[in-house]
Design a protein around this motif. Structure first.
Motif, PDB file in Angstrom:
ATOM      1  N   ARG A 223       0.862  -1.192   0.000  1.00  0.00           N
ATOM      2  CA  ARG A 223       0.000   0.000   0.000  1.00  0.00           C
ATOM      3  C   ARG A 223       0.891   1.232   0.000  1.00  0.00           C
ATOM      4  NH1 ARG A 223      -1.389   2.725   4.240  1.00  0.00           N
ATOM      5  NH2 ARG A 223      -1.057   0.967   5.628  1.00  0.00           N
ATOM      6  N   ILE A 224       0.589   2.173  -0.889  1.00  0.00           N
ATOM      7  CA  ILE A 224       1.350   3.421  -0.981  1.00  0.00           C
ATOM      8  C   ILE A 224       0.939   4.327   0.180  1.00  0.00           C
ATOM      9  CG2 ILE A 224       1.858   5.471  -2.386  1.00  0.00           C
ATOM     10  CD1 ILE A 224       2.880   2.848  -3.583  1.00  0.00           C
ATOM     11  N   THR A 225       1.933   4.822   0.924  1.00  0.00           N
ATOM     12  CA  THR A 225       1.666   5.680   2.079  1.00  0.00           C
ATOM     13  C   THR A 225       2.113   7.121   1.850  1.00  0.00           C
ATOM     14  OG1 THR A 225       3.767   5.009   3.072  1.00  0.00           O
ATOM     15  CG2 THR A 225       1.787   3.759   3.712  1.00  0.00           C
ATOM     16  N   GLN A 226       2.976   7.343   0.870  1.00  0.00           N
ATOM     17  CA  GLN A 226       3.408   8.701   0.524  1.00  0.00           C
ATOM     18  C   GLN A 226       3.655   8.749  -0.979  1.00  0.00           C
ATOM     19  OE1 GLN A 226       6.992  10.178   2.424  1.00  0.00           O
ATOM     20  NE2 GLN A 226       7.183  11.827   0.950  1.00  0.00           N
ATOM     21  N   TYR A 227       3.256   9.861  -1.591  1.00  0.00           N
ATOM     22  CA  TYR A 227       3.435  10.029  -3.031  1.00  0.00           C
ATOM     23  C   TYR A 227       3.700  11.504  -3.268  1.00  0.00           C
ATOM     24  CZ  TYR A 227       2.348   9.554  -8.038  1.00  0.00           C
ATOM     25  OH  TYR A 227       2.390   9.542  -9.414  1.00  0.00           O
ATOM     26  N   ASP A 228       4.955  11.835  -3.552  1.00  0.00           N
ATOM     27  CA  ASP A 228       5.389  13.221  -3.722  1.00  0.00           C
ATOM     28  C   ASP A 228       6.171  13.347  -5.031  1.00  0.00           C
ATOM     29  OD1 ASP A 228       6.099  15.880  -3.311  1.00  0.00           O
ATOM     30  OD2 ASP A 228       7.762  15.366  -1.972  1.00  0.00           O
ATOM     31  N   PRO A 229       5.446  13.350  -6.190  1.00  0.00           N
ATOM     32  CA  PRO A 229       6.144  13.382  -7.476  1.00  0.00           C
ATOM     33  C   PRO A 229       6.871  14.701  -7.694  1.00  0.00           C
ATOM     34  CG  PRO A 229       3.750  13.498  -7.792  1.00  0.00           C
ATOM     35  CD  PRO A 229       4.004  13.320  -6.324  1.00  0.00           C
ATOM     36  N   PRO A 230       8.055  14.659  -8.288  1.00  0.00           N
ATOM     37  CA  PRO A 230       8.838  13.495  -8.695  1.00  0.00           C
ATOM     38  C   PRO A 230       9.967  13.164  -7.709  1.00  0.00           C
ATOM     39  CG  PRO A 230       9.714  15.416  -9.797  1.00  0.00           C
ATOM     40  CD  PRO A 230       8.599  15.898  -8.882  1.00  0.00           C
ATOM     41  N   TYR A 231       9.736  13.393  -6.428  1.00  0.00           N
ATOM     42  CA  TYR A 231      10.827  13.291  -5.455  1.00  0.00           C
ATOM     43  C   TYR A 231      10.817  12.066  -4.544  1.00  0.00           C
ATOM     44  CZ  TYR A 231      11.313  18.041  -7.059  1.00  0.00           C
ATOM     45  OH  TYR A 231      11.447  19.145  -7.865  1.00  0.00           O
ATOM     46  N   ALA A 232       9.642  11.537  -4.229  1.00  0.00           N
ATOM     47  CA  ALA A 232       9.618  10.415  -3.280  1.00  0.00           C
ATOM     48  C   ALA A 232       8.302   9.652  -3.342  1.00  0.00           C
ATOM     49  CB  ALA A 232       9.825  10.929  -1.847  1.00  0.00           C
ATOM     50  N   THR A 233       8.398   8.399  -2.998  1.00  0.00           N
ATOM     51  CA  THR A 233       7.222   7.569  -2.768  1.00  0.00           C
ATOM     52  C   THR A 233       7.575   6.586  -1.649  1.00  0.00           C
ATOM     53  OG1 THR A 233       5.517   6.186  -3.810  1.00  0.00           O
ATOM     54  CG2 THR A 233       7.773   5.809  -4.527  1.00  0.00           C
ATOM     55  N   GLU A 234       6.584   6.251  -0.842  1.00  0.00           N
ATOM     56  CA  GLU A 234       6.782   5.281   0.233  1.00  0.00           C
ATOM     57  C   GLU A 234       5.643   4.280   0.213  1.00  0.00           C
ATOM     58  OE1 GLU A 234       7.354   6.952   4.128  1.00  0.00           O
ATOM     59  OE2 GLU A 234       9.072   8.148   3.465  1.00  0.00           O
ATOM     60  N   TYR A 235       5.950   3.102   0.701  1.00  0.00           N
ATOM     61  CA  TYR A 235       4.955   2.032   0.747  1.00  0.00           C
ATOM     62  C   TYR A 235       5.228   1.130   1.936  1.00  0.00           C
ATOM     63  CZ  TYR A 235       8.740  -0.776  -1.240  1.00  0.00           C
ATOM     64  OH  TYR A 235       9.942  -1.393  -1.451  1.00  0.00           O
ATOM     65  N   VAL A 236       4.240   0.324   2.256  1.00  0.00           N
ATOM     66  CA  VAL A 236       4.397  -0.689   3.282  1.00  0.00           C
ATOM     67  C   VAL A 236       3.867  -2.000   2.705  1.00  0.00           C
ATOM     68  CG1 VAL A 236       2.158  -0.223   4.395  1.00  0.00           C
ATOM     69  CG2 VAL A 236       4.006  -1.249   5.709  1.00  0.00           C
ATOM     70  N   VAL A 237       4.551  -3.087   3.031  1.00  0.00           N
ATOM     71  CA  VAL A 237       4.082  -4.410   2.639  1.00  0.00           C
ATOM     72  C   VAL A 237       3.093  -4.854   3.711  1.00  0.00           C
ATOM     73  CG1 VAL A 237       4.710  -6.813   2.186  1.00  0.00           C
ATOM     74  CG2 VAL A 237       6.231  -4.958   1.440  1.00  0.00           C
ATOM     75  N   GLU A 238       1.830  -4.974   3.319  1.00  0.00           N
ATOM     76  CA  GLU A 238       0.784  -5.355   4.278  1.00  0.00           C
ATOM     77  C   GLU A 238       0.710  -6.870   4.471  1.00  0.00           C
ATOM     78  OE1 GLU A 238      -2.695  -3.408   2.617  1.00  0.00           O
ATOM     79  OE2 GLU A 238      -2.363  -1.722   3.984  1.00  0.00           O
ATOM     80  N   ARG A 239       0.989  -7.622   3.422  1.00  0.00           N
ATOM     81  CA  ARG A 239       0.983  -9.087   3.482  1.00  0.00           C
ATOM     82  C   ARG A 239       2.032  -9.609   2.522  1.00  0.00           C
ATOM     83  NH1 ARG A 239      -4.603 -11.365   2.113  1.00  0.00           N
ATOM     84  NH2 ARG A 239      -3.465 -13.284   2.416  1.00  0.00           N
ATOM     85  N   SER A 240       2.577 -10.766   2.856  1.00  0.00           N
ATOM     86  CA  SER A 240       3.534 -11.376   1.943  1.00  0.00           C
ATOM     87  C   SER A 240       3.610 -12.879   2.187  1.00  0.00           C
ATOM     88  CB  SER A 240       4.922 -10.752   2.120  1.00  0.00           C
ATOM     89  OG  SER A 240       5.456 -11.069   3.385  1.00  0.00           O
ATOM     90  N   LEU A 241       4.028 -13.570   1.153  1.00  0.00           N
ATOM     91  CA  LEU A 241       4.343 -14.995   1.228  1.00  0.00           C
ATOM     92  C   LEU A 241       5.695 -15.172   0.571  1.00  0.00           C
ATOM     93  CD1 LEU A 241       0.960 -16.646   0.243  1.00  0.00           C
ATOM     94  CD2 LEU A 241       2.040 -16.658   2.489  1.00  0.00           C
ATOM     95  N   PRO A 242       6.695 -15.659   1.265  1.00  0.00           N
ATOM     96  CA  PRO A 242       6.683 -16.015   2.677  1.00  0.00           C
ATOM     97  C   PRO A 242       6.467 -14.783   3.553  1.00  0.00           C
ATOM     98  CG  PRO A 242       8.917 -16.107   1.795  1.00  0.00           C
ATOM     99  CD  PRO A 242       8.011 -15.822   0.651  1.00  0.00           C
TER     100      PRO A 242
END
Length: 155
Positions: free
Chosen positions: A65-84
């Protein structure tokens, strides 16, 4: 938690580099990425805040899920679920104009959640695989963007 960072200078304008790397369906240009799709559009832009991405890489499946979006300088995300399964605190890409193009700094902070062995497995197994995957994606971006910008007949 282990912090992993990969950097690369791509000889292309910052806006183009940001656009390519935040549109994660491009990641399939890398040999380690099998499928990427946008499951939910973000606010104000397809890959903006609130966007949900699903990725299938050779190393696993990730719902981000994208948590920050500041074009064209930065983007942040968090992995909410994963396998493994993994614990994930941060995913961040920053973009800086430099001589010769755009410096991309891709950082993630994660850990394999295995009692006692988690930190060791993260450092010895996850870290090299994740940094290689990030490096391959940055290389694919570099190839796509610099080939597109190269004058005809120059390669």
């Amino acid at each position: 938690m282990e912090t992993m960072t990969v950097e690369r200078v791509i000889a292309a304008p910052i806006e183009d580099v940001f656009s390519w790397l935040t549109t994660t369906t491009h990641y399939t240009s890398s040999p380690l990425v099998l499928r990427c799709r946008l499951a939910r559009r973000g606010e104000g832009a397809p890959y903006g805040v609130g966007a949900v991405r699903h990725h299938l890489w050779l190393i696993g499946w990730f719902k981000e899920r994208i948590t920050q979006y500041d074009p064209p300088y930065a983007t942040e995300y968090v992995v909410e679920r994963s396998l493994p399964p993994a614990r994930h605190e941060l995913g961040r890409m920053t973009f800086t104009e430099v001589e010769g193009g755009t410096r991309v700094c891709w950082t993630t902070r994660a850990e394999i959640p295995v009692p006692l062995l988690g930190p060791f497995l993260t450092r010895r197994l996850a870290r090299p695989v994740i940094t290689r995957a990030f490096g391959n994606i940055l290389k694919a971006a570099d190839t796509a963007l610099t080939r597109a910008a190269a004058p005809r007949g120059s390669y």
